[in-house]
Design a protein around this motif. Structure first.
Motif, PDB file in Angstrom:
ATOM      1  N   TYR A   1     -69.486 -67.493 -46.788  1.00 25.92           N
ATOM      2  CA  TYR A   1     -70.930 -67.905 -46.607  1.00 25.92           C
ATOM      3  C   TYR A   1     -71.054 -67.491 -45.174  1.00 25.92           C
TER       4      TYR A   1
ATOM      5  N   GLN B   1     -73.963 -68.219 -41.716  1.00 26.28           N
ATOM      6  CA  GLN B   1     -74.978 -68.910 -41.310  1.00 26.28           C
ATOM      7  C   GLN B   1     -75.399 -68.338 -40.219  1.00 26.28           C
TER       8      GLN B   1
ATOM      9  N   ASN C   1     -79.623 -71.542 -36.428  1.00 28.73           N
ATOM     10  CA  ASN C   1     -80.693 -72.499 -37.012  1.00 28.73           C
ATOM     11  C   ASN C   1     -80.870 -72.530 -38.176  1.00 28.73           C
ATOM     12  N   GLN C   2     -79.964 -71.853 -39.026  1.00 32.84           N
ATOM     13  CA  GLN C   2     -80.267 -71.570 -40.557  1.00 32.84           C
ATOM     14  C   GLN C   2     -79.139 -72.327 -41.354  1.00 32.84           C
ATOM     15  N   GLY C   3     -79.592 -72.332 -42.728  1.00 28.37           N
ATOM     16  CA  GLY C   3     -78.594 -72.778 -43.583  1.00 28.37           C
ATOM     17  C   GLY C   3     -77.682 -71.713 -43.964  1.00 28.37           C
ATOM     18  N   LEU C   4     -76.764 -71.914 -45.129  1.00 30.30           N
ATOM     19  CA  LEU C   4     -75.593 -71.143 -45.519  1.00 30.30           C
ATOM     20  C   LEU C   4     -76.187 -70.139 -46.608  1.00 30.30           C
TER      21      LEU C   4
ATOM     22  N   LEU D   1     -74.727 -67.398 -49.272  1.00 38.09           N
ATOM     23  CA  LEU D   1     -73.647 -66.707 -50.109  1.00 38.09           C
ATOM     24  C   LEU D   1     -73.500 -65.259 -49.720  1.00 38.09           C
TER      25      LEU D   1
ATOM     26  N   PHE E   1     -68.293 -68.405 -42.784  1.00 39.55           N
ATOM     27  CA  PHE E   1     -67.474 -69.531 -43.290  1.00 39.55           C
ATOM     28  C   PHE E   1     -66.673 -69.145 -44.500  1.00 39.55           C
TER      29      PHE E   1
ATOM     30  N   LYS F   1     -66.427 -78.611 -55.438  1.00 44.04           N
ATOM     31  CA  LYS F   1     -66.282 -79.361 -54.069  1.00 44.04           C
ATOM     32  C   LYS F   1     -65.619 -78.206 -53.281  1.00 44.04           C
ATOM     33  N   LEU F   2     -66.558 -77.531 -52.573  1.00 47.51           N
ATOM     34  CA  LEU F   2     -66.123 -76.577 -51.701  1.00 47.51           C
ATOM     35  C   LEU F   2     -65.482 -77.178 -50.687  1.00 47.51           C
TER      36      LEU F   2
ATOM     37  N   PHE G   1     -64.441 -75.910 -46.579  1.00 50.47           N
ATOM     38  CA  PHE G   1     -64.731 -74.824 -45.914  1.00 50.47           C
ATOM     39  C   PHE G   1     -63.677 -74.563 -44.621  1.00 50.47           C
ATOM     40  N   GLY G   2     -63.358 -73.261 -44.259  1.00 59.28           N
ATOM     41  CA  GLY G   2     -62.784 -73.130 -43.143  1.00 59.28           C
ATOM     42  C   GLY G   2     -63.593 -73.644 -42.057  1.00 59.28           C
ATOM     43  N   THR G   3     -63.036 -73.363 -40.564  1.00 59.47           N
ATOM     44  CA  THR G   3     -63.728 -73.718 -39.576  1.00 59.47           C
ATOM     45  C   THR G   3     -64.812 -73.007 -38.902  1.00 59.47           C
TER      46      THR G   3
END
Lengths: 116, 114
Positions: B36, B38, B41-44, B46, B90, B101-102, B104-106
């Motif tokens: 993903y 990002q 200031n936005q969402g994720l 794909l 990400f 159930k995702l 995520f990495g850091t």
């Protein structure tokens, strides 16, 4: 139309306030999610709804109360929050909760919450 | 339980140069893998996903990723980046056959400069 809409985009609330975050999708998805994202951190799953029923609660404190009034809407009710709850709250949806080949999780742009 | 490691927290690169963002995962069962993006200031959004089949997956905006089961990796590549690719990336994993159930990495901050 692959869109998840969240309102409000920004919210500032006091620790004694009651407020709600709203999420809407019109993709016919039957799974909806709330994620919390702190600054410079990855999103963390809070809740999963499947067919309007809560299927996963990731041990979230009761001051966060989700609600799924119908298949298109998802709310997150907030009460007596703490300053450390300040974060970006992301809503997401997918066709179902089953991760099959046609099932992509779509995210909204998020609601920025500041607790003062 | 599954986990995702993105070793590079930041990757600076010049415009038009190639880039690789690394992702390694750990799981005792089969997984699905995702990247993903990002923007500030936005969402994720794909970028691409690996579910099964061909190990080379092509996504949006010219990105591709290769699933390597023996190395448990899913590195993201782009042959020529643009300023507009500056964002947080990400890598995420979900276990097959269970709820979506995702994990995520850091995240890796890709900074593209002129």
């Amino acid at each position: 139309d692959t869109e998840v809409t969240q309102t409000p985009k920004h919210l500032v609330m006091g620790m004694t306030n009651k407020k709600s975050l709203k999420c809407e999708q019109h993709m016919g998805h039957r799974a909806m999610y709330w994620y919390k994202q702190k600054a410079k951190k990855p999103p963390e799953l809070m809740f999963v709804y499947s067919y309007e029923k809560l299927s996963i609660n990731e041990s979230v404190p009761s001051r966060f109360s989700p609600e799924c009034p119908n298949s298109s809407l998802l709310n997150l009710h907030l009460h007596a929050l703490q300053p450390e709850d300040s974060a970006l709250y992301l809503c997401a949806s997918s066709l179902t909760v089953l991760p099959n080949s046609g099932n992509t999780i779509y995210f909204g742009e998020g609601s920025w919450l500041t607790v003062v | 339980a599954q986990s995702v490691t993105q070793l590079d927290s930041q990757v600076p690169v010049f415009e038009e140069a190639p880039v690789e963002l690394r992702c390694n995962y750990s799981s005792s069962v089969s997984v699905y893998l995702f990247w993903y993006v990002q923007y500030p200031n936005q969402g994720l959004q794909l970028l691409l996903k690996y579910l099964s089949g061909s190990t080379l997956v092509k996504g949006i905006n010219g990105f591709e990723a290769e699933f390597n089961k023996s190395q448990t990796s899913f590195h993201l590549r782009k042959p020529s980046v643009h300023i507009s690719d500056t964002a947080e990336y990400f890598c995420a994993v979900s276990i097959t056959g269970t709820a979506s159930k995702l994990t995520f990495g850091t995240g890796t901050r890709l900074q593209v400069t002129l």
